[in-house]
Design a protein around this motif. Structure first.
Motif, mmCIF file in Angstrom:
data_model
loop_
_atom_site.group_PDB
_atom_site.id
_atom_site.type_symbol
_atom_site.label_atom_id
_atom_site.label_comp_id
_atom_site.label_asym_id
_atom_site.label_seq_id
_atom_site.Cartn_x
_atom_site.Cartn_y
_atom_site.Cartn_z
ATOM 1 N N SER A 252 0.865 -0.971 0.086
ATOM 2 C CA SER A 252 0.125 0.158 0.158
ATOM 3 C C SER A 252 0.777 1.251 0.076
ATOM 4 O O SER A 252 1.884 1.212 0.703
ATOM 5 N N ILE B 178 -4.844 6.320 -1.266
ATOM 6 C CA ILE B 178 -4.015 5.137 -1.168
ATOM 7 C C ILE B 178 -4.461 4.126 -2.174
ATOM 8 O O ILE B 178 -5.499 3.483 -2.421
ATOM 9 N N ARG B 179 -3.467 3.550 -2.869
ATOM 10 C CA ARG B 179 -3.424 2.376 -3.689
ATOM 11 C C ARG B 179 -2.846 1.012 -2.973
ATOM 12 O O ARG B 179 -1.769 1.267 -2.361
ATOM 13 N N THR B 180 -3.563 -0.049 -3.201
ATOM 14 C CA THR B 180 -2.984 -1.414 -2.618
ATOM 15 C C THR B 180 -3.066 -2.168 -3.822
ATOM 16 O O THR B 180 -4.106 -2.534 -4.691
ATOM 17 N N ARG C 215 -8.103 1.227 -4.852
ATOM 18 C CA ARG C 215 -7.677 2.511 -4.471
ATOM 19 C C ARG C 215 -8.862 2.883 -3.203
ATOM 20 O O ARG C 215 -9.858 2.526 -3.491
ATOM 21 N N VAL D 57 -1.571 4.394 6.006
ATOM 22 C CA VAL D 57 -1.268 3.418 4.812
ATOM 23 C C VAL D 57 -1.054 2.060 5.443
ATOM 24 O O VAL D 57 -1.754 0.960 4.903
ATOM 25 N N GLN E 164 -3.192 -1.362 4.517
ATOM 26 C CA GLN E 164 -2.580 -2.711 4.293
ATOM 27 C C GLN E 164 -2.827 -3.706 5.132
ATOM 28 O O GLN E 164 -3.034 -4.984 4.700
ATOM 29 N N THR F 251 -6.565 -5.093 4.885
ATOM 30 C CA THR F 251 -6.548 -5.996 3.642
ATOM 31 C C THR F 251 -5.938 -7.567 3.914
ATOM 32 O O THR F 251 -6.724 -8.297 3.506
#
Lengths: 364, 364, 364, 364
Positions: B155, B210-212, B296, B337, B341, B344
């Motif tokens: 992330s 935030i992209r994961t 995201r 962040v 993460q 997830t």
């Protein structure tokens, strides 16, 4: 692990687009609400294909058979179960699809998950037709929220294929149904139709966004964590086939905002606390704050298109091509509008029951 | 209705930022996984305030006390419960906040929901500090997925305050932790720092995205409806304070796409079926397709800002002003962040157990 | 799949008899109920060993630490989490038990389920000590039901070792706690003590039955199927270690009854409908009927006895013998009385919330 | 709060004895199990009234319509939903029952719970007919457990009206179906018939007990707390109308036992650990130990009897009398035998899936 959602109001679906039928069950609906089959039919009609040239011309016969849940014309507190029969057209086309999964479609993941036992005809239980029971059952929740609490839920297409149609909220939940494209006003409808004609002529499809606003939502719905308003809504919304994003209030626009702008300042209006802006979409800390609930979802372009596509023959494990024949929706978002609206109603009614804002037996 | 999420792996949190402590419980974690307290501490550190000038300078002492779930240094199949004690600073400031809710914060909805019994100090159980147990417990899930299945979850901040930092995916999950801003590369980190300095100087805050990406996720996770990968992830993600949107794959960009582009075409690579693009973010029909999971989220600007804001005194029901003193995060996305993460990881591990991709007792 | 029970009021336990501690979490308890730590302590005391010669002389230090759930001395709507620390006596004895499971005890099933990772010390999380958090948390439910609704739950031993002590219901819930044997009257207490002395002298243990009556339970609690009053109660009751049967009203005596006798006939009394007998224990069709809730449970004899027993060495897979040293309860039913009573309170409060008979925020 | 039970395998029922039909849904059943409609019919037949003079002579047409869950004759992983239509006999008799609730029946609690909206015809959704979908769906679980794991579940009447028929376990699950009384042997059948003739001649009814033994149940099923084997089974069993008690192994006989007798001592037999006795009914610490699962339930006498009974007219709130006409079961336990057996199968299969002892997609 199951085809069920909801906590105090549980909603489940079953069936598939080909076979004995599809259906749903709404368990925990308050007793004492009058059945209006005509309204339920009207809602089913709004989701059905073939209602305009801008949707699939496929013929579906969505006759709803109510198995249980009503006594003497009123809900009786037991699960409301309804079945919609399929009139199966035997399609040889599906034999080809069985081995050659459609790009962008769940054909392949059904294969991964269930192997040779998968329900593959017409997308099996990943068919968009699975949303028919959502609309049929959800329309009851929609009507109950309106009739007993004045809660109005309105959903409409606010952008399509890159064109954004503005921030105006239609005055009436019926407005989008005056337009074949489920836009909110005549101008957007006209623009969408032009776009759709071009898309149809190419055999292609196009994505769109749906905005939903719910007025008169009471304060205090939702829990701080995990059963928040956002979590509860997104859990059901993300089950709508083709829906790939959910944003509340200003959503992804928060990325470029400052706190000094994003914070909705409070003021007093008629003895109630309101906010001057509603960037938070009616939710703070996961709990409704009395302002309109406001969120947007994105529907990807229909994966079934009338163009040759590259795929893989999963039996031979070699590359192949695929040309989906038959009639498809140029923009599934159009038919998804009532699905989003009715899903929202189911989730909101569940939150109302959880928060004890509504009695399990209505006082009539 | 509860502070619990998950089906086969249940995660619950409790406590608040002021009082006896905060904690969490992870119930259903496979037996036989070795405890590495140092790694857990390292993860807790990544979420803690005060680690750089770009986060709040508040001092939190996040000593994690593990109450249960381990025998002889390995998980024993029972709930892993951990408690993080608070070192309460008595703050008179909270007395003012009690009656004058912060705009953009859940202060007011706690008041709506629990009235005079609300836990109001420091945001009560709506404090960002509630995410500390998510990181502590989630780091176990993260490590298990990596160690036993090679699943890597990464992330990072890919945009802030309107600047987008590009599509490149960092090669290593550790990369973002090399930068105080949790960006993915030195250039983005530099740009973010410039922006943050300006934001801090104004006492304001700023939003970010935030992209994961999760690599090596097995195919077949998730259920077609309601317990889809998207539904399961969004349910836990939307419980992160300040998170207002989730999009999978191309997400809201699907709005302007055509099916002919959006459909990820299949090809065969080394005996496995892959897609040439990954617009669907590794999920088709709600089920993982073996491509990287890609989504995201948006984090709104911190609501607590060092600027005078308009609010309402809820006792007197009259308008008032508020100036939040103390140290706040200029961009909560930075500290979110590791929370995204680890959330997830918890959701993915639950899906793995549900899909029986992992044994409840590990073979070591 | 989890260590959690309940629907609208969720109760979970964690920990084990040896290690960091044991605890529980009660999630969904109404906000606004005053904490009375002295009462909670008093209840804990009632379950603790060592309170008389008729219970185990083991020393447990049940100091309850409340982590969360209270603000300003009142419940605040968030999970009530409490931890009871262990004062571990290092016992070499457990090393022998590790390989030689006690007959009648869950030692062996923990081995089957978790293999080498099992929590084996002192029964691990199958220890009777796991009921300490049930009593601590359940006493809050007990007090709330009494204070706000006048619901009185009384549990007592009505038979032991083959002697039945009659049908009389003690007038006051405190009565059984006047007797070290938790019987309902002095004569039964005397008889039980004579029996227990003989049992203790042999190093053996004895079984007993516990009856529970709850007065002033409102009508309409419970659902027709699966979440019936009987289902809800039995789900939590059957988690009490050593409890092997539950019967409602006349229970197994129905086997020899005729319908003409078993049917409780209705009559009107003071504007309310009552039944002349209560063979159905206050429940018809799974739903409470306003008569006292009345059920019985059986507690098997303590499995740990001070006599040589045959077992199997699970490492060597050969027969062995076992002599459990240390202090054990001659009749675990005695210490199970408050556990049954508090479990009943948790289940009833959950049913009250589900049926919306109680507000989530109390009006004080 | 719902008409659903189970965790990894969810079972729900809907409908009522009068109206559109009754049905059930089994969600989470493994994919790849062949449908045998004839066997399902045979099972339905075993529960149906009118199969002998010892059961109600009411005519029910239990034609099962499978809506979903099968593709190409095999389960496909989606919910198995089935509907059994009612052939409503319009009965004026129910008008009287509406106001004059039957003693011992849930008529009155439906009134308490749902007021004027209650489903009152023929017991509404408290009718014994609601068990038809349990048998139809449960027979699939029964067959799967037998075919894939050799798990045999056998249920039979082991006592009736005060006569106990002994401890012998029938050798074959089919045995009890060789006798109209569902006893385990010819002598018990004969004794029961004599009793039933006398009971029928008086218009009365009689209670009985049902014992269930499941062989070849794997070790390690169930969780230590709340989702124990006992909790899981009792939750579904207590939903069978008229069932008022459940005891595992020696059950209530533990009341008069000593630990030295009650403890099942271990020995080694063919490389497996067994117990010489099975007082614990195959369950220790809530988890299966590999010995036969063994439990008993009590069924109260049918509440509908052909004798004049005292009741209350709930509209006028005055005492009245009631004479239930029509055909009733002299002993509902007889028809409850397959219901108990199939409920056990559903609960066991759920525990098998939770414990990952069975794959979600069968290998054929």
């Amino acid at each position: 692990m199951s085809f069920t959602t909801g906590l105090s109001l549980k909603f489940s679906i079953f069936g598939s687009s080909h076979g004995g039928g599809i259906g749903g069950s709404l368990d925990g609906f308050p007793a004492g609400f009058r059945l209006d089959e005509d309204r339920m039919k009207m809602w089913a009609q709004r989701r059905k294909p073939g209602s305009s040239i801008y949707t699939s011309q496929r013929k579906e016969d969505d006759t709803i058979r109510i198995i249980s849940g009503f006594t003497g014309g009123y809900t009786d507190g037991s699960p409301i179960t309804l079945v919609i029969e399929n009139n199966d057209s035997i399609s040889k086309h599906y034999d080809y699809l069985k081995d050659n999964p459609r790009p962008g479609h769940g054909d392949i993941t059904l294969f991964y998950k269930y192997g040779k036992y998968r329900n593959y005809k017409g997308g099996g239980f990943l068919s968009g037709r699975m949303t028919a029971p959502i609309v049929a059952a959800g329309s009851l929740a929609l009507d109950l929220l309106k009739e007993k609490f004045g809660i109005e839920i309105i959903s409409w297409i606010d952008n399509m294929g890159g064109s954004y149609f503005g921030d105006a909220i239609p005055g009436d939940p019926e407005d989008p149904y005056r337009f074949e494209t489920r836009c909110g006003d005549p101008e957007s409808d006209r623009l969408s139709k032009d776009l759709l004609k071009e898309v149809i002529s190419r055999g292609d499809s196009v994505g769109a966004g749906i905005r939903t606003v719910a007025r008169n939502v009471p304060e205090g719905l939702g829990e701080p964590f995990f059963d928040s308003v956002e979590s509860s809504l997104s859990k059901i919304l993300f089950s709508i086939p083709g829906l790939k994003g959910v944003e509340f209030g200003s959503g992804f626009s928060f990325q470029q905002m400052r706190g000094s702008t994003a914070n909705d300042t409070f003021y007093v209006d008629g003895g109630r606390i309101k906010t001057r802006t509603n960037h938070n979409g009616g939710i703070l800390g996961g709990i409704s704050n009395g302002m309109p609930l406001d969120f947007r979802v994105v529907m990807k372009p229909t994966s079934s298109i009338h163009m040759e596509q590259k795929t893989v023959n999963i039996e031979k494990m070699e590359e192949s091509t695929l040309m989906v024949t038959g009639r498809h929706d140029p923009c599934i978002a159009i038919r998804a509008v009532p699905v989003v609206q009715c899903s929202t109603a189911i989730a909101l009614l569940d939150l109302m029951i959880q928060s004890q804002k509504i009695d399990r037996v209505l006082k009539n």
